[in-house]
Design a protein around this motif. Structure first.
Motif, PDB file in Angstrom:
ATOM      1  N   SER A 213      -1.810  -6.757   0.431  1.00  0.00           N
ATOM      2  CA  SER A 213      -1.904  -5.588   1.319  1.00  0.00           C
ATOM      3  C   SER A 213      -2.747  -5.815   2.564  1.00  0.00           C
ATOM      4  O   SER A 213      -2.248  -5.695   3.687  1.00  0.00           O
ATOM      5  CB  SER A 213      -2.477  -4.391   0.579  1.00  0.00           C
TER       6      SER A 213
ATOM      7  N   THR B 242       0.844  -1.188   0.000  1.00  0.00           N
ATOM      8  CA  THR B 242       0.000   0.000   0.000  1.00  0.00           C
ATOM      9  C   THR B 242       0.881   1.240   0.000  1.00  0.00           C
ATOM     10  O   THR B 242       1.979   1.238   0.562  1.00  0.00           O
ATOM     11  CB  THR B 242      -0.906   0.040   1.244  1.00  0.00           C
TER      12      THR B 242
ATOM     13  N   ARG C  29      -2.232   1.566   9.074  1.00  0.00           N
ATOM     14  CA  ARG C  29      -2.378   1.632  10.535  1.00  0.00           C
ATOM     15  C   ARG C  29      -2.801   3.016  10.995  1.00  0.00           C
ATOM     16  O   ARG C  29      -3.423   3.170  12.048  1.00  0.00           O
ATOM     17  CB  ARG C  29      -1.073   1.217  11.229  1.00  0.00           C
TER      18      ARG C  29
ATOM     19  N   LEU D 216      -4.847  -6.470   8.894  1.00  0.00           N
ATOM     20  CA  LEU D 216      -3.547  -6.181   8.276  1.00  0.00           C
ATOM     21  C   LEU D 216      -2.600  -7.377   8.362  1.00  0.00           C
ATOM     22  O   LEU D 216      -2.806  -8.289   9.173  1.00  0.00           O
ATOM     23  CB  LEU D 216      -2.922  -4.955   8.965  1.00  0.00           C
TER      24      LEU D 216
ATOM     25  N   ASP E  25       0.163  -7.761   9.740  1.00  0.00           N
ATOM     26  CA  ASP E  25       0.770  -7.999  11.057  1.00  0.00           C
ATOM     27  C   ASP E  25      -0.207  -8.644  12.035  1.00  0.00           C
ATOM     28  O   ASP E  25       0.121  -8.830  13.216  1.00  0.00           O
ATOM     29  CB  ASP E  25       1.323  -6.683  11.636  1.00  0.00           C
TER      30      ASP E  25
ATOM     31  N   ASP F  96       0.418   3.985   4.918  1.00  0.00           N
ATOM     32  CA  ASP F  96       0.350   3.012   6.010  1.00  0.00           C
ATOM     33  C   ASP F  96      -1.084   2.910   6.533  1.00  0.00           C
ATOM     34  O   ASP F  96      -1.610   3.874   7.107  1.00  0.00           O
ATOM     35  CB  ASP F  96       1.295   3.442   7.133  1.00  0.00           C
TER      36      ASP F  96
END
Ligand code: GLN
Length: 308
Positions: free
Chosen positions: A272, A3, A8, A48, A50, A6
C-alpha cells in the motif's frame, strides 16, 4: 493488500492538528542531542506507489534516524550475505526493552534485528573490510532506500559511540559468545554512525514505502533489495518493530513499523504505502506518543490494518 480508502485524499494536516495538543511522553536522554530535541516537532509524511510524497509542516525537518534504521540494516545484511544473516540473528520478539542485555541462551545470537544487539550484529554483517567501508556501504544502501544522498550527523555519532555503554556491553557479550566477528568497538562505532544518519519524515516515508512495495523505491523506480528480502524485513518489523510494545501495536495499529528514540516511526503497509511520523516525546517503550496515536488514526482512516 490494497488500501480501502484512497490515501491521496487523506488530510494529514488535520491529523497533525488533532495529535498536536497531546502532551504526554518524555524525550530520550541517552545523548544530549536527543535530550535537546524540539518537543513540539510533529510531522507526518506519506509515500505512495505512484511516487508521490507529501508531508505536513515539519516534514522536511532533519533528525537522526536512530532505531528506525534497523529494518534497513537487516535488509542490507540479508542482501550482502545472500540471506545467511538469518543464521546469525534470531527473529523472535523479546518482550523486553530495546537495549536489554540478552542473547539467545542456546545459540548466543541476538534475539532479533530490531533490538540493539541484533542491529549491532547486522551492521557487522554488511559488506566491507573495515568500519569505514561498512559505514560507507550502509550510507550508500540507506540512500538508495531514501532516493537521495544521506549524511551522518558526526556529533550524534560521536555521542552515541561515547555514551552507548549498554551497546558496548552487548557487543562485548556477542564477542564472548563468538557471534560477532569484528571487534566490539568497531561494531559499536558502525552502529553509532548508522543511528546518526540524518533523515526527515518525507525521506523516512519513502524508505518505508520501498520495503512495503517489494523492495522497489517508488520515487526513483530503483530496485533496492529483492522482494523476498523486503517481505522478510517487513515480517520482522511486524513482530518485533516496537520492542515490548509490538503486540499492542499490531492490535491497535496493525501496520508493520519501527519506532526509535528520536521519536520517529517508520511504517510499511504491505503493498500500500510507506509513512513516517515524528514527534520526540516517547512513551515507556520508547515509542513516540503522538506518533502512536497518529499511526492508529491513519491506519483506521486508510484501512491499512493488515488483519482488517
Ligand atoms: N541509538 C540508540 C541506542 O542505541 C537507538 C535506540 C532506539 O532508537 N530505540 O540506544
Amino acid at each position: 493488500m490494497g488500501t480501502a480508502i484512497d490515501p491521496r485524499g487523506y488530510d494529514i494536516d488535520a491529523l497533525r492538528e488533532r495529535v498536536l495538543p497531546e502532551r504526554a511522553g518524555e524525550r530520550a536522554t541517552s545523548i544530549p542531542q536527543l535530550a535537546d530535541a524540539d518537543p513540539e516537532l510533529c510531522a507526518i509524511a506519506l509515500a505512495l506507489p505512484d511516487g508521490s510524497v507529501r508531508s505536513t509542516s515539519g516534514g522536511r525537518t532533519p533528525f537522526s534516524i536512530q532505531s528506525a534504521v534497523k529494518p534497513f540494516l537487516f535488509a542490507l545484511a540479508l542482501a550482502d550475505t545472500d540471506g545467511r544473516a538469518l543464521e546469525r540473528v534470531g527473529i523472535e520478539p523479546t518482550g523486553e526493552a530495546f537495549d536489554a542485555i540478552k542473547l539467545e541462551s542456546d545459540t548466543g545470537r541476538p534475539p532479533n534485528p530490531m533490538v540493539n544487539a541484533g542491529a549491532i550484529l547486522t551492521c557487522a554483517l554488511v559488506q566491507g573490510g573495515s568500519p569505514d567501508a561498512r559505514t560507507d556501504r550502509i550510507l550508500t544502501g540507506l540512500s538508495r532506500f531514501a532516493g537521495r544522498r544521506l549524511d551522518i550527523d558526526d556529533a550524534v555519532a560521536r555521542s552515541e559511540h561515547l555514551l552507548g555503554d549498554r551497546n558496548h556491553a552487548l557487543a562485548h557479550l556477542m564477542r564472548a559468545e563468538g557471534t560477532l566477528a569484528v571487534s566490539a568497538d568497531d561494531a559499536v562505532a558502525v552502529y553509532a554512525s548508522a543511528c546518526a544518519v540524518l533523515v526527515d519524515a518525507e525521506t523516512l516515508a519513502v524508505m518505508g514505502a520501498t520495503l512495503a512495495l517489494g523492495g522497489v523505491n517508488p520515487v526513483t523506480g530503483e530496485r533496492v533489495v529483492s522482494a523476498e528480502i523486503a517481505r522478510d524485513t517487513v515480517a520482522v518489523m511486524a513482530t518485533c518493530g516496537v520492542y515490548d510494545g509490538s503486540g499492542r501495536w499490531m492490535r491497535a495499529v496493525g501496520v508493520p513499523a519501527k519506532s526509535s528514540v528520536s521519536g520517529a516511526i517508520v511504517l510499511s503497509a504491505p503493498g500500500s504505502l510507506g509513512a513516517a511520523l515524528v514527534s520526540p516525546p516517547l512513551d515507556e517503550q520508547g515509542t513516540s506518543v503522538r506518533g502512536r496515536i497518529a499511526a492508529a488514526e491513519l491506519s483506521a482512516g486508510l484501512g491499512l490494518h493488515v488483519f482488517g
